[in-house]
Design a protein around this motif. Structure first.
Motif, PDB file in Angstrom:
ATOM      1  N   SER A 194       0.827  -1.213   0.000  1.00  0.00           N
ATOM      2  CA  SER A 194       0.000   0.000   0.000  1.00  0.00           C
ATOM      3  C   SER A 194       0.857   1.257   0.000  1.00  0.00           C
ATOM      4  O   SER A 194       0.597   2.198  -0.761  1.00  0.00           O
ATOM      5  N   ALA A 195       1.911   1.264   0.824  1.00  0.00           N
ATOM      6  CA  ALA A 195       2.772   2.445   0.923  1.00  0.00           C
ATOM      7  C   ALA A 195       3.532   2.688  -0.376  1.00  0.00           C
ATOM      8  O   ALA A 195       3.584   3.819  -0.878  1.00  0.00           O
ATOM      9  N   HIS A 196       4.108   1.638  -0.934  1.00  0.00           N
ATOM     10  CA  HIS A 196       4.917   1.816  -2.142  1.00  0.00           C
ATOM     11  C   HIS A 196       4.061   2.150  -3.355  1.00  0.00           C
ATOM     12  O   HIS A 196       4.443   2.972  -4.184  1.00  0.00           O
ATOM     13  N   LEU A 197       2.897   1.527  -3.471  1.00  0.00           N
ATOM     14  CA  LEU A 197       2.047   1.834  -4.617  1.00  0.00           C
ATOM     15  C   LEU A 197       1.461   3.232  -4.509  1.00  0.00           C
ATOM     16  O   LEU A 197       1.331   3.937  -5.529  1.00  0.00           O
ATOM     17  N   ALA A 198       1.138   3.656  -3.312  1.00  0.00           N
ATOM     18  CA  ALA A 198       0.613   5.022  -3.136  1.00  0.00           C
ATOM     19  C   ALA A 198       1.645   6.052  -3.567  1.00  0.00           C
ATOM     20  O   ALA A 198       1.317   7.038  -4.232  1.00  0.00           O
ATOM     21  N   ALA A 199       2.901   5.812  -3.208  1.00  0.00           N
ATOM     22  CA  ALA A 199       3.965   6.731  -3.600  1.00  0.00           C
ATOM     23  C   ALA A 199       4.229   6.657  -5.099  1.00  0.00           C
ATOM     24  O   ALA A 199       4.454   7.662  -5.755  1.00  0.00           O
ATOM     25  N   ALA A 200       4.200   5.443  -5.641  1.00  0.00           N
ATOM     26  CA  ALA A 200       4.549   5.247  -7.050  1.00  0.00           C
ATOM     27  C   ALA A 200       3.465   5.763  -7.996  1.00  0.00           C
ATOM     28  O   ALA A 200       3.738   6.055  -9.164  1.00  0.00           O
ATOM     29  N   ARG A 201       2.239   5.880  -7.504  1.00  0.00           N
ATOM     30  CA  ARG A 201       1.143   6.335  -8.370  1.00  0.00           C
ATOM     31  C   ARG A 201       1.081   7.855  -8.498  1.00  0.00           C
ATOM     32  O   ARG A 201       0.366   8.389  -9.337  1.00  0.00           O
ATOM     33  N   LYS A 202       1.827   8.540  -7.665  1.00  0.00           N
ATOM     34  CA  LYS A 202       1.826   9.992  -7.713  1.00  0.00           C
ATOM     35  C   LYS A 202       2.447  10.467  -9.028  1.00  0.00           C
ATOM     36  O   LYS A 202       3.417   9.892  -9.492  1.00  0.00           O
ATOM     37  N   GLU A 203       1.886  11.503  -9.570  1.00  0.00           N
ATOM     38  CA  GLU A 203       2.415  12.048 -10.807  1.00  0.00           C
ATOM     39  C   GLU A 203       3.776  12.663 -10.547  1.00  0.00           C
ATOM     40  O   GLU A 203       3.980  13.376  -9.559  1.00  0.00           O
ATOM     41  N   LEU A 204       4.720  12.385 -11.440  1.00  0.00           N
ATOM     42  CA  LEU A 204       6.040  12.985 -11.319  1.00  0.00           C
ATOM     43  C   LEU A 204       5.956  14.467 -11.696  1.00  0.00           C
ATOM     44  O   LEU A 204       5.207  14.833 -12.597  1.00  0.00           O
ATOM     45  N   PRO A 205       6.724  15.324 -11.010  1.00  0.00           N
ATOM     46  CA  PRO A 205       6.649  16.777 -11.316  1.00  0.00           C
ATOM     47  C   PRO A 205       7.176  17.043 -12.723  1.00  0.00           C
ATOM     48  O   PRO A 205       7.984  16.315 -13.246  1.00  0.00           O
TER      49      PRO A 205
END
Length: 205
Positions: A194-205
């Motif tokens: 959950s933690a890694h996918l939540a971070a990985a799904r964020k749009e890159l700046p």
């Protein structure tokens, strides 16, 4: 009478060829057992393997040209076992499938601590690295990355690397620190994913 004798000799020859294949498997198993307790694969000697298998040292060379060839056989067998364990993941839903893969990985390591140590405590040290021919594309890591991508990770390689490192930590720490009040393995795996996918799904700046 001579004809009968010849037939018996031929039968014994066939048995010996079969025993040769079995001896090769025994040598691989003996080498694997030694690697579970040695400091690294550089400590493994063909003489020690022969002694563990109960055969003469020169007999090893009937099956393996050198130590590197024997190590390759050991790692191929152990990686195949781990691949088989991960192949049990069958969920069609990507996040559920990723959880199944991670759970199978951790369970393999906890259930087979010696084999796990052979794979990740000795494989890859100087003298042996898996080639694409032996482990095509390193499918274990690729499986993690592909499934992470299916879950929406914008950087599946990074996600897979972090999950792999975290799972390795869970396996080794649970073995080295059994007195720690560990939470249920499923809870920890779900938290990791959950933690890694939540971070990985964020749009890159």
């Amino acid at each position: 009478m001579s004809r009968v004798t010849a037939k018996k000799d031929t039968a014994r020859d066939r048995n010996r060829r079969g025993e040769g294949a079995r001896l090769r498997e025994e040598l691989v198993a003996a080498a694997s057992r030694l690697l579970e307790t040695l400091d690294g694969q550089e400590s493994l000697s063909l003489r020690a393997v022969a002694r563990a298998a109960g055969i003469a040292p020169q007999s090893v060379y009937l099956h393996f040209a050198d130590r590197r060839e024997l190590l390759t056989a050991v790692y191929e067998v152990r990686f195949a076992e781990l691949r088989a364990a991960l192949s049990t993941a069958s969920a069609t839903d990507a996040p559920t499938r990723l959880a199944e893969i991670c759970r199978a990985y951790c369970e393999y390591g906890l259930r087979n601590p010696g084999h796990y140590r052979v794979l990740f405590g000795t494989a890859g040290t100087p003298g042996w690295e898996p080639t694409d021919a032996q482990l095509p594309g390193l499918p274990l890591f690729r499986l993690l990355a592909d499934t992470a991508e299916s879950c929406g990770s914008t950087n599946p390689t990074a996600t897979a690397t972090c999950l792999w490192a975290a799972m390795h930590g869970l396996i080794t720490l649970r073995q080295d620190r059994p007195s720690f009040p560990w939470l249920d393995l499923n809870v920890l795996i779900d938290t990791l994913i959950s933690a890694h996918l939540a971070a990985a799904r964020k749009e890159l700046p």
